[in-house]
Every structure is written in structure tokens, then in C-alpha cells.
Motif scaffolding. Sequence first.
Motif, mmCIF file in Angstrom:
data_model
loop_
_atom_site.group_PDB
_atom_site.id
_atom_site.type_symbol
_atom_site.label_atom_id
_atom_site.label_comp_id
_atom_site.label_asym_id
_atom_site.label_seq_id
_atom_site.Cartn_x
_atom_site.Cartn_y
_atom_site.Cartn_z
ATOM 1 N N GLU A 120 3.314 1.878 -1.697
ATOM 2 C CA GLU A 120 3.757 2.177 -3.060
ATOM 3 C C GLU A 120 3.068 3.420 -3.610
ATOM 4 O O GLU A 120 3.619 4.145 -4.426
ATOM 5 C CB GLU A 120 3.458 0.971 -3.956
ATOM 6 C CG GLU A 120 3.821 1.165 -5.399
ATOM 7 C CD GLU A 120 3.464 -0.049 -6.241
ATOM 8 O OE1 GLU A 120 3.416 0.110 -7.463
ATOM 9 O OE2 GLU A 120 3.242 -1.132 -5.682
ATOM 10 N N TYR A 121 1.867 3.694 -3.119
ATOM 11 C CA TYR A 121 1.081 4.805 -3.633
ATOM 12 C C TYR A 121 1.285 6.101 -2.844
ATOM 13 O O TYR A 121 0.663 7.108 -3.142
ATOM 14 C CB TYR A 121 -0.405 4.421 -3.658
ATOM 15 C CG TYR A 121 -0.631 3.190 -4.489
ATOM 16 C CD1 TYR A 121 -0.592 3.248 -5.880
ATOM 17 C CD2 TYR A 121 -0.824 1.948 -3.897
ATOM 18 C CE1 TYR A 121 -0.766 2.116 -6.665
ATOM 19 C CE2 TYR A 121 -1.004 0.802 -4.663
ATOM 20 C CZ TYR A 121 -0.968 0.895 -6.037
ATOM 21 O OH TYR A 121 -1.131 -0.227 -6.800
ATOM 22 N N LEU A 122 2.156 6.066 -1.859
ATOM 23 C CA LEU A 122 2.450 7.248 -1.048
ATOM 24 C C LEU A 122 3.567 8.056 -1.686
ATOM 25 O O LEU A 122 4.348 7.541 -2.492
ATOM 26 C CB LEU A 122 2.879 6.828 0.357
ATOM 27 C CG LEU A 122 1.840 6.119 1.220
ATOM 28 C CD1 LEU A 122 2.490 5.645 2.512
ATOM 29 C CD2 LEU A 122 0.663 7.026 1.509
ATOM 30 N N ASP A 134 0.821 -1.208 0.000
ATOM 31 C CA ASP A 134 0.000 0.000 0.000
ATOM 32 C C ASP A 134 0.856 1.260 0.000
ATOM 33 O O ASP A 134 0.454 2.285 -0.547
ATOM 34 C CB ASP A 134 -0.936 0.026 1.213
ATOM 35 C CG ASP A 134 -2.023 -1.028 1.129
ATOM 36 O OD1 ASP A 134 -2.246 -1.574 0.024
ATOM 37 O OD2 ASP A 134 -2.650 -1.312 2.168
ATOM 38 N N ARG A 148 6.770 6.801 1.742
ATOM 39 C CA ARG A 148 6.965 5.404 1.347
ATOM 40 C C ARG A 148 8.249 4.860 1.963
ATOM 41 O O ARG A 148 8.268 3.760 2.495
ATOM 42 C CB ARG A 148 7.035 5.294 -0.164
ATOM 43 C CG ARG A 148 7.216 3.888 -0.662
ATOM 44 C CD ARG A 148 7.367 3.783 -2.165
ATOM 45 N NE ARG A 148 6.595 4.778 -2.873
ATOM 46 C CZ ARG A 148 6.868 5.178 -4.112
ATOM 47 N NH1 ARG A 148 7.892 4.672 -4.761
ATOM 48 N NH2 ARG A 148 6.124 6.081 -4.713
#
Length: 91
Positions: free
Chosen positions: A54-56, A52, A61
Motif C-alpha cells: 500500500e505504501y509503494l 505493505d 503496488r
Amino acid sequence: MDELIAFLRERLDEDERAAQAGHPTRRGPDRELREVEAKRRILDELESFVADAEYLPQDERNADTATAFGIVRLLAMPYDDHDDFREEWKP
């Protein structure tokens, strides 16, 4: 982190087999099996957490991944005497 998680899962599988076979443990096989299951669930949560992340944004991240990796390294500590344990995995 993938290799460390794979190493830890292999050790948990060994612990589970030992408990199921009735090998003497200081906590008893039922508790040993519950502990193995708890650690597996922690690993599952950490893997999901990193996926999850990865989308930060990059800085968040990196911090989240470092935190997850640190926790996995702590879970692996009891196995630091295993032949496959790597020195760089020590916390």
C-alpha cells in the motif's frame, strides 16, 4: 482477493478437520496437518505483503498485488471443484 483468501482458509479448515478426525488421506494426517499449516503461513505472508505494498508507488503496488493474487489463485487450484469456487479465481 479477500474473498478468495477467505475461501481458501475455509478449505484449509476443512482439510485440517478431516486430518484430525483421522479420515484417510493419501499422505497421512500428520503430513496433511503440516501442509495445512504451511499454506496458512503462505497466506499470512501474502496478506502482509499486499498490506505493505500500500505504501509503494502505484505501478509497484499493482505488480506486487497481482503477483500475490496469482499465488493465492494457485494455492486455491486443488479446490476448483468446490461449489463455492468461482470461475474467475482460476489461474
